[in-house]
Design a protein around this motif. Structure first.
Motif, short mmCIF file in Angstrom:
data_model
loop_
_atom_site.label_atom_id
_atom_site.label_comp_id
_atom_site.label_asym_id
_atom_site.label_seq_id
_atom_site.Cartn_x
_atom_site.Cartn_y
_atom_site.Cartn_z
N ASN A 99 0.90 -1.40 -0.08
CA ASN A 99 -0.06 -0.02 0.03
C ASN A 99 0.80 1.03 0.16
N ASP A 100 0.00 2.36 -0.36
CA ASP A 100 1.00 3.66 -0.31
C ASP A 100 1.66 4.15 0.78
N ARG A 101 1.11 3.74 1.86
CA ARG A 101 1.56 4.32 3.11
C ARG A 101 3.01 3.54 3.52
N ILE A 102 2.90 2.37 3.17
CA ILE A 102 4.30 1.53 3.20
C ILE A 102 5.52 2.17 2.29
N LEU A 103 4.90 2.37 0.97
CA LEU A 103 6.15 3.08 0.08
C LEU A 103 6.38 4.45 0.40
N ASP A 104 5.60 4.97 0.90
CA ASP A 104 5.89 6.50 1.46
C ASP A 104 6.98 6.29 2.50
N SER A 105 6.54 5.26 3.44
CA SER A 105 7.53 5.33 4.39
C SER A 105 8.78 4.86 4.13
N LEU A 106 8.90 3.96 3.18
CA LEU A 106 10.16 3.48 2.58
C LEU A 106 11.02 4.86 2.01
N LYS A 107 10.30 5.33 1.36
CA LYS A 107 10.89 6.39 0.60
C LYS A 107 11.53 7.55 1.53
N ARG A 108 10.71 7.57 2.74
CA ARG A 108 11.30 8.71 3.62
C ARG A 108 12.77 8.19 4.06
N ILE A 109 12.78 6.96 4.46
CA ILE A 109 14.19 6.39 4.93
C ILE A 109 15.21 6.50 3.88
N TYR A 110 14.67 6.00 2.60
CA TYR A 110 15.62 5.96 1.37
C TYR A 110 16.22 7.34 1.46
N ASP A 111 15.49 8.47 1.23
CA ASP A 111 15.94 10.01 1.03
C ASP A 111 16.78 10.48 2.05
N ALA A 112 16.45 10.03 3.49
CA ALA A 112 17.28 10.27 4.48
C ALA A 112 18.91 9.68 4.36
N ALA A 113 18.61 8.45 3.91
CA ALA A 113 20.07 7.44 3.65
C ALA A 113 20.80 8.20 2.76
N ILE A 114 20.08 8.60 1.68
CA ILE A 114 20.74 9.22 0.21
C ILE A 114 21.51 10.49 0.71
N LEU A 115 20.90 11.31 1.63
CA LEU A 115 21.22 12.49 1.99
C LEU A 115 22.59 12.52 2.73
N TYR A 116 22.43 11.42 3.64
CA TYR A 116 23.57 11.23 4.63
C TYR A 116 24.79 10.53 3.62
N LEU A 117 24.70 9.92 2.74
CA LEU A 117 25.51 9.41 1.82
C LEU A 117 26.14 10.65 0.90
N ASP A 118 25.15 11.41 0.56
CA ASP A 118 25.81 12.52 -0.45
C ASP A 118 26.87 13.42 0.14
N GLU A 119 26.52 13.55 1.49
CA GLU A 119 27.26 14.67 2.27
C GLU A 119 28.80 13.97 2.52
N TYR A 120 28.57 12.45 2.91
CA TYR A 120 29.82 11.86 2.99
C TYR A 120 30.82 11.85 1.81
N ASP A 121 30.04 11.68 0.62
CA ASP A 121 30.84 11.65 -0.45
C ASP A 121 31.25 12.80 -1.34
N CYS A 122 30.24 13.93 -0.92
CA CYS A 122 30.72 15.12 -1.61
C CYS A 122 31.78 15.96 -0.81
N THR A 123 32.10 15.51 0.33
CA THR A 123 33.18 15.95 1.29
C THR A 123 34.46 14.89 1.15
N PHE A 124 34.22 14.01 0.80
CA PHE A 124 35.24 13.01 0.40
C PHE A 124 35.56 12.43 1.70
N GLY A 125 34.50 11.76 2.16
CA GLY A 125 34.79 11.25 3.65
C GLY A 125 35.21 12.27 4.72
N TYR A 126 34.65 13.34 4.59
CA TYR A 126 34.66 14.37 5.49
C TYR A 126 36.04 15.00 5.38
#
Length: 234
Positions: A99-126
Motif C-alpha cells: 500500500n501507498d503508506r508503506i511505500l511512502d514510509s520506505l521512501k522517507r528512509i531512503y531519502d534520509a540515507a541518500i542525503l547522509y551518503l551524499d554529504e559523506y561523498d561530496c566531502t570525500f569522507g569528511y
C-alpha cells in the motif's frame, strides 16, 4: 531512457551495467584529477584502448560495455577496487502488493540515507572539513573530535527517520534490514577510520592524494546495498 540490454552472468547471478554509477564515478574522477570532461573521456579512451564515443555513450546510458573484463578495466582506470560497483543485479519484475503508506514510509528512509551518503561523498569522507579546520589552526585531536561528532549527528538524523517510521514498518522484514543497514553499514563508513580519509598533510599533493583510500567508492557500495534492499518493494 537507457538502451541497456546486455546481461553479465557472474557467480550464478545476472547483472546489467549501471550507467548512473558510471556517470557518478566519472564525475568524481574528473574532479579528483582536476581535468575537464573532454580530457577525462580522452584519458579513459586511451587507457581502455577504445574510442571516446564509447566513453561518451556510457555517460549517456547507451551501449553498455561488451564484457565483464572490460568493466573490470573501467573500474581499474577509475581507481575503483571492486568492479561490481559498476553493476546492478537484475531482479524479477514482479513486486509484492504494497500500500501507498508503506511505500511512502520506505521512501522517507531512503531519502534520509541518500542525503547522509551524499554529504559523506561530496566531502570525500569528511576530508574537506578536516582540511578547513586544519587551516584554521585546530589541533588534530580537536579536529578528530569535531568531525566524529559531525558524522555521528548526521547518522542520528537518519536514525530518527527510521524510528519515526516504526509504527508503519516494524512488522515487515525490510524494517530489520534497514535498521541493520543504518546502524551497521552507514556507521562503519566512518566509525574508527576517519583518519584514513582525513589529516591530509599532502592534501595538495595529487600523487599522495591518490594513494589514500577512496571514500567515494565506499559510499557508492553503500548506495548499491540500499538499492538492493529497497528493490524488494520498488
Amino acid at each position: 531512457m537507457s538502451k541497456e540490454t546486455k546481461t553479465y552472468h557472474i557467480d550464478g547471478c545476472d547483472y546489467s551495467f549501471d550507467f548512473s554509477v558510471f556517470k557518478h564515478l566519472f564525475s568524481t574522477y574528473k574532479t579528483r584529477e582536476k581535468i575537464t570532461i573532454t580530457e577525462t573521456e580522452n584519458r579513459l579512451s586511451k587507457s581502455l584502448n577504445l574510442s571516446t564515443d564509447a566513453i561518451h555513450n556510457w555517460r549517456f546510458g547507451n551501449n553498455a560495455p561488451s564484457s565483464t573484463e572490460l568493466i573490470k578495466d573501467i573500474a581499474e582506470a577509475l581507481g575503483i577496487s571492486d568492479y561490481k560497483i559498476l553493476l546492478i543485479k537484475k531482479t524479477g519484475e514482479d513486486k509484492m502488493g504494497t500500500n501507498d503508506r508503506i511505500l511512502d514510509s520506505l521512501k522517507r528512509i531512503y531519502d534520509a540515507a541518500i542525503l547522509y551518503l551524499d554529504e559523506y561523498d561530496c566531502t570525500f569522507g569528511y576530508a574537506m572539513y578536516w582540511q578547513d579546520l586544519k587551516d584554521k589552526g585546530y589541533s588534530d585531536d580537536h579536529i578528530t573530535n569535531e568531525i566524529y561528532s559531525m558524522a555521528s549527528d548526521n547518522l542520528h538524523q537518519v536514525e530518527i527517520v527510521l524510528q519515526q517510521e516504526y509504527i508503519i514498518l516494524h512488522k515487515l522484514d525490510i524494517y530489520g534490514k534497514l535498521e541493520n543497514y543504518i546502524y551497521s553499514d552507514l556507521c562503519s563508513l566512518w566509525d574508527m577510520k576517519l583518519e584514513k580519509y582525513c589529516d591530509y598533510d599532502a592534501f595538495d599533493d595529487l600523487e599522495e592524494f591518490r594513494k589514500k583510500p577512496n571514500p567515494n567508492e565506499e559510499s557508492q557500495k553503500a548506495i548499491n546495498k540500499l538499492n538492493e534492499i529497497m528493490s524488494e518493494y520498488f
